[in-house]
Design a protein around this motif. Structure first.
Motif, PDB file in Angstrom:
ATOM      1  N   SER A 165       0.853  -1.184   0.000  1.00  0.00           N
ATOM      2  CA  SER A 165       0.000   0.000   0.000  1.00  0.00           C
ATOM      3  C   SER A 165       0.888   1.232   0.000  1.00  0.00           C
ATOM      4  O   SER A 165       2.106   1.128   0.073  1.00  0.00           O
ATOM      5  CB  SER A 165      -0.880   0.000   1.240  1.00  0.00           C
ATOM      6  OG  SER A 165      -0.064   0.127   2.376  1.00  0.00           O
ATOM      7  N   LEU A 166       0.236   2.406  -0.059  1.00  0.00           N
ATOM      8  CA  LEU A 166       1.017   3.630  -0.096  1.00  0.00           C
ATOM      9  C   LEU A 166       1.861   3.790   1.162  1.00  0.00           C
ATOM     10  O   LEU A 166       3.001   4.238   1.105  1.00  0.00           O
ATOM     11  CB  LEU A 166       0.068   4.827  -0.266  1.00  0.00           C
ATOM     12  CG  LEU A 166       0.732   6.201  -0.339  1.00  0.00           C
ATOM     13  CD1 LEU A 166       1.712   6.266  -1.492  1.00  0.00           C
ATOM     14  CD2 LEU A 166      -0.322   7.282  -0.484  1.00  0.00           C
ATOM     15  N   GLU A 167       1.325   3.356   2.317  1.00  0.00           N
ATOM     16  CA  GLU A 167       2.110   3.477   3.555  1.00  0.00           C
ATOM     17  C   GLU A 167       3.380   2.642   3.483  1.00  0.00           C
ATOM     18  O   GLU A 167       4.455   3.100   3.854  1.00  0.00           O
ATOM     19  CB  GLU A 167       1.332   2.917   4.744  1.00  0.00           C
ATOM     20  CG  GLU A 167       0.054   3.561   5.042  1.00  0.00           C
ATOM     21  CD  GLU A 167      -0.795   2.600   5.883  1.00  0.00           C
ATOM     22  OE1 GLU A 167      -1.744   3.099   6.457  1.00  0.00           O
ATOM     23  OE2 GLU A 167      -0.490   1.400   5.946  1.00  0.00           O
ATOM     24  N   ASP A 168       3.215   1.380   3.028  1.00  0.00           N
ATOM     25  CA  ASP A 168       4.391   0.508   2.930  1.00  0.00           C
ATOM     26  C   ASP A 168       5.428   1.149   2.027  1.00  0.00           C
ATOM     27  O   ASP A 168       6.625   1.169   2.344  1.00  0.00           O
ATOM     28  CB  ASP A 168       4.019  -0.862   2.341  1.00  0.00           C
ATOM     29  CG  ASP A 168       2.973  -1.569   3.154  1.00  0.00           C
ATOM     30  OD1 ASP A 168       2.212  -2.362   2.569  1.00  0.00           O
ATOM     31  OD2 ASP A 168       2.911  -1.327   4.363  1.00  0.00           O
ATOM     32  N   PHE A 169       4.939   1.654   0.896  1.00  0.00           N
ATOM     33  CA  PHE A 169       5.853   2.244  -0.071  1.00  0.00           C
ATOM     34  C   PHE A 169       6.580   3.430   0.547  1.00  0.00           C
ATOM     35  O   PHE A 169       7.804   3.559   0.431  1.00  0.00           O
ATOM     36  CB  PHE A 169       5.044   2.687  -1.285  1.00  0.00           C
ATOM     37  CG  PHE A 169       5.879   3.137  -2.440  1.00  0.00           C
ATOM     38  CD1 PHE A 169       6.019   4.482  -2.730  1.00  0.00           C
ATOM     39  CD2 PHE A 169       6.522   2.220  -3.235  1.00  0.00           C
ATOM     40  CE1 PHE A 169       6.790   4.899  -3.793  1.00  0.00           C
ATOM     41  CE2 PHE A 169       7.294   2.619  -4.299  1.00  0.00           C
ATOM     42  CZ  PHE A 169       7.426   3.965  -4.581  1.00  0.00           C
ATOM     43  N   GLN A 170       5.844   4.303   1.229  1.00  0.00           N
ATOM     44  CA  GLN A 170       6.484   5.480   1.815  1.00  0.00           C
ATOM     45  C   GLN A 170       7.450   5.090   2.910  1.00  0.00           C
ATOM     46  O   GLN A 170       8.520   5.675   3.042  1.00  0.00           O
ATOM     47  CB  GLN A 170       5.426   6.426   2.375  1.00  0.00           C
ATOM     48  CG  GLN A 170       4.785   7.233   1.285  1.00  0.00           C
ATOM     49  CD  GLN A 170       3.811   8.213   1.830  1.00  0.00           C
ATOM     50  OE1 GLN A 170       3.144   7.942   2.815  1.00  0.00           O
ATOM     51  NE2 GLN A 170       3.718   9.349   1.192  1.00  0.00           N
ATOM     52  N   HIS A 171       7.061   4.090   3.684  1.00  0.00           N
ATOM     53  CA  HIS A 171       7.954   3.623   4.749  1.00  0.00           C
ATOM     54  C   HIS A 171       9.268   3.122   4.168  1.00  0.00           C
ATOM     55  O   HIS A 171      10.348   3.348   4.726  1.00  0.00           O
ATOM     56  CB  HIS A 171       7.252   2.505   5.507  1.00  0.00           C
ATOM     57  CG  HIS A 171       8.032   1.993   6.658  1.00  0.00           C
ATOM     58  ND1 HIS A 171       8.488   2.804   7.666  1.00  0.00           N
ATOM     59  CD2 HIS A 171       8.460   0.760   6.957  1.00  0.00           C
ATOM     60  CE1 HIS A 171       9.140   2.090   8.541  1.00  0.00           C
ATOM     61  NE2 HIS A 171       9.156   0.842   8.139  1.00  0.00           N
TER      62      HIS A 171
END
Lengths: 187, 708
Positions: A165-171
């Motif tokens: 998800s976008l969170e995983d990617f940003q992390h």
């Protein structure tokens, strides 16, 4: 300093300056680059907000983009209609995000959209495979592709749903210091 | 003013439901403008909501608008809304907003102005686009060193060089040497110590001139290039300018200035390195998502980049296999491997020690044969430089072969090779300086025969500072000559052979690669040599600036003509930091040499601005008495314990505060990371619960939109 140009009104230029990371001069320079792609389609007077869209083929033929394997996705993500046909607004937006002053969060958001080939707001295995093939020019074997995709999802997937998800990617982007300098087109 | 269209647009976009009420392009528009409902909780991560200091009731500053992921039309609409609310905002807020806008314009203009002056921007861009970030970081480093050298040269020129020229042209009328009687050398005649007769100017044979330029002797020896030419004049009439003091303080300030520049540059690189936490996890995801350089230009470069990424992925997969294989080693195999590694370590240390010994012998030999004339004399003069360069070329080659036996993982091999090269270079330079020291000060023994009279070996070295300066000058010059020679004698021929001769061997060897690490180490080495020699050869930074400029163009030429891009990439961020750290080590060595020369060794009696002083540093206390009473008292106070101890305590307290702050930030970062993970898991759990519940109650979930 006099306002010698007649392409935009002062308010339009101000608005562009507030909404992008470019200075006045850079905005005008980008306008001329945009116009050079199709001088007969793009008028020299934008004060009346003309509705001009350049087709994807012209955008994809720019020297900065023509060898990029992701150029189609970039154009699709930044264009209003999602097909790659860009107005001047989209054009400025695109280069503003890809400039060196855009912050990491903003770039990560758009990078995520670019790598999300099926537009479902998740980077799933098929998206990863397409990304890998574009990155290595289809030279990896099936096995290698599968292994790398598994490893990527292993490393980056925090909520264990098998896709990013976008969170995983940003992390994950936070831990990659090179991202800011590679996700950057100088124009 | 049309208030309604923007509002209408926004409302239409904010309104979304799951059904199929949208046409195709409206659907894609909607998808672009808003993340779908599933990932709605992504908003809190953007910085544009979390700046409490700047939050105003009217909706935030323009900065936030730029970094919001909305399309242009929406951004303009939001901006219009913000502007329409302006009359409601107080005077103070609107003034603040105007001020930030003004500052931003000022910053933009300043940035554009500086961009014009930055050297070589277009070339660097071209290099980065064609060869990648690693090679580009080498050229950035080179540019930084050029600017550093040039600025330091202008410092030295302004305070030492130009006043010396002025004083010399004015003549002896202004000379007024104020020296205390006790500084004169002891009883057995100062005559011997004062004797310094640099070689008389040659009879104009071009051959002699050429040799003199290459070795820094002859007409160059007694010139502004070296320490020996500067005199200890002090003007005392209308204004006072103390050349010895100026010389000393300029050199000290030059070191401090370079140190500050490097620390500033390191701070920028370190911030990035610290922020990422230095984790080695996430290698594959990093390669897949962040390795593609969007600034890559050209078809050839793109193909190469793709091959590069392919290679990296293969290397990583292979490292995995190696690790798996290693984990399955038996005990005896492990013991054998480790003992082999210890043996190889001893061998490499032995190689480095052998190189050091070779340099020691060469320097002694060269100093002993300093009277030789002609080309043979030139070779003897350059012997230390030749040995250093050969050692720095051969030993890394041998270490590479040894590394094959050690069988570390690829990344560790690269780091080890770099470390060994660094140690080798610093050791070779230290051995050279140590040998010179041994000869000048008779191995530190002041009571040895030759050094008894003047405190240094005045037979061999009537003006030892000039000698040391000459050695450094020769090292610098030799480095440049070797680079140019390699370019024409090795690199161009290699390319021509590979391109035109389709022999299998030639193709296997292939075009050369631009190896960034060894090139950067060469730069660090040259800069260390310049720092070491700056005290003795004040014009050395200027020579070095010219040398680095020539180097830039030759390296760029060889890069584009002869090299192929490296398959093995180079993480530019971590390595910039590493190279600055190595540069600091070199600077530390040079500082040690400078401090030792200033404080311990007796300056030459026959030449230079510090003759008749017992040590170079003693010119400072001597001129101290010329300052006014209040300044003296102030400086005494600063030096006394009453001031320095409280200052020291204060600095400790401030440091403790920063350490505590840093650890708190680190802990909160770790906590936030954990929270992120937890949230994801919570979401999964809740979704599963909903599914279970709905299954239990047999309510189909997707009909929720229809039932209204």
């Amino acid at each position: 300093m006099g306002n010698k140009q007649t392409i935009f009104t002062a308010q339009q230029l101000d608005a562009y300056q507030d909404c992008t990371y470019f200075t006045r001069k850079e905005i005008l320079r980008l306008f001329y680059r945009y116009r050079d792609l199709a001088p007969q389609l793009v008028p020299l007077d934008y004060t009346s907000h003309p509705d001009v869209k350049l087709p994807y083929e012209l955008i994809g033929s720019m020297p900065e983009l023509k060898d990029n394997p992701f150029r189609q996705r970039i154009a699709e993500v930044f264009s209003e209609d999602g097909e790659g046909n860009m107005t001047l607004d989209d054009f400025l937006d695109m280069f503003s995000v890809l400039s060196e002053m855009a912050p990491r969060d903003l770039k990560a958001y758009y990078a995520f959209k670019i790598y999300d080939f099926n537009n479902d707001d998740f980077i799933c295995k098929s998206d990863l495979e397409k990304t890998l093939n574009k990155l290595t020019r289809n030279e990896l074997t099936e096995d290698e592709v599968r292994m790398v995709c598994e490893k990527v999802i292993d490393e980056a997937d925090l909520d264990n749903d098998g896709r990013l998800s976008l969170e995983d990617f940003q992390h994950m982007i936070v831990r990659a210091p090179d991202f800011l300098s590679t996700f950057h087109i100088r124009i | 003013m049309d208030r309604n269209p923007p509002r209408r647009d926004m409302r239409r976009v904010y309104d979304h439901d799951e059904g199929n009420g949208y046409t195709a392009d409206q659907q894609s528009l909607r998808l672009r403008r808003f993340p779908s409902q599933m990932s709605n909780q992504n908003y809190p991560q953007f910085a544009w909501g979390s700046n409490p200091a700047d939050e105003e009731p009217s909706g935030g500053l323009p900065q936030d608008l730029r970094s919001s992921p909305l399309p242009m039309a929406l951004k303009r609409a939001v901006r219009q809304v913000q502007e329409m609310q302006l009359p409601v905002v107080s005077e103070r807020d609107s003034w603040k907003r105007k001020r930030t806008k003004y500052l931003r314009n000022l910053k933009d203009n300043a940035r554009e102005f500086i961009y014009i002056f930055a050297l070589w921007n277009k070339s660097l861009q071209k290099i980065g686009g064609n060869f990648g970030g690693g090679v580009q970081s080498y050229f950035f480093f080179l540019r930084f060193l050029v600017v550093l050298n040039f600025v330091s040269f202008s410092l030295i020129a302004a305070f030492v060089f130009i006043p010396s020229i002025v004083f010399r042209s004015v003549g002896d009328s202004g000379v007024n040497i104020t020296v205390q009687e006790s500084f004169l050398p002891p009883s057995t005649g100062p005559q011997d110590c004062l004797q310094y007769d640099p070689n008389p100017v040659g009879l104009g044979l071009f051959y002699n001139y050429f040799l003199d330029v290459l070795s820094g002797t002859g007409f160059l020896e007694y010139s502004y290039l070296f320490y020996g030419y500067y005199s200890n004049t002090e003007m005392d009439d209308s204004f006072s300018y103390n050349i010895p003091l100026a010389y000393l303080l300029t050199v000290v300030f030059y070191f401090i200035f370079c140190f500050i520049c490097i620390m500033a540059r390191m701070g920028i690189a370190a911030r990035v390195a610290v922020a990422t936490g230095g984790s080695t996890v996430g290698n594959y995801s990093k390669i897949v998502f962040t390795s593609w350089d969007y600034g890559c230009l050209g078809d050839r470069a793109t193909k190469l980049k793709q091959k590069n990424i392919h290679y990296r992925l293969q290397v990583d997969l292979e490292e995995e296999n190696i690790k798996k294989r290693k984990a399955s080693l038996t005990l005896t195999q492990k013991v054998m491997l480790y003992s082999l590694r210890v043996l190889m370590f001893l061998i490499t240390s032995g190689l480095i020690a052998a190189a050091g010994y070779g340099i020691f012998e060469a320097t002694n030999f060269s100093q002993g044969r300093s009277e030789q004339e002609g080309v043979l004399g030139l070779i003897f003069e350059y012997l230390p430089s030749i040995v250093i360069t050969t050692a720095n070329f051969l030993v890394p080659l041998l270490c590479d072969q040894i590394a094959l036996i050690e069988r570390y993982s690829p990344s560790l091999t690269v780091i080890l090779a770099l470390l060994r090269a660094v140690v080798l270079r610093l050791v070779s330079l230290s051995v050279l300086i140590f040998t010179l020291w041994g000869q000048i000060t008779c191995d530190g023994n002041k009571n040895h025969g030759d050094c008894l009279l003047c405190g240094y070996n005045h037979d061999l070295y009537p003006c030892w500072e000039t000698r040391v300066g000459q050695e450094m000058y020769k090292l610098t010059l030799f480095d440049l000559l070797i680079n140019i020679a390699m370019l024409f004698l090795v690199e161009f021929p290699r390319r021509m052979v590979v391109d035109n001769w389709s022999n299998k061997l030639a193709q296997k060897v292939g075009r050369q690669e631009f190896v960034v690490s060894s090139n950067v180490l060469e730069l660090v080495y040259s800069q260390t040599v310049v720092w070491t020699g700056a005290l003795f050869c004040p014009l050395l930074p200027f020579i070095n600036t010219i040398k680095f400029v020539i180097l830039f163009y030759t390296k760029k030429l060889t890069l584009f003509q002869n090299c192929r891009p490296a398959l093995k990439t180079f993480r530019s961020t971590a390595s910039t930091f590493f190279f600055l750290v190595v540069l600091l080590f070199g600077g530390g060595l040079a500082t040690a040499v400078m401090v030792y020369s200033l404080a311990v060794i007796h300056p030459s009696y026959g030449c230079g601005p510090f003759r008749f002083f017992p040590s170079m540093w003693s010119v400072v206390p001597a001129s101290f008495s010329n300052l006014s009473k209040t300044t003296q008292e102030f400086l005494f106070f600063i030096g006394s314990q009453a001031f320095s101890i409280p200052l020291f305590v204060l600095i400790c307290v401030v440091m403790c505060y920063f350490v505590a702050l840093a650890s708190v930030y680190g802990k909160s970062v770790a906590l936030l990371k954990k929270q992120l993970k937890q949230e994801g898991r919570d979401k999964q759990f809740l979704v599963r619960q909903i599914e279970e519940l709905s299954r239990k109650l047999q309510i189909p979930t997707h009909a929720a939109g229809v039932r209204d």
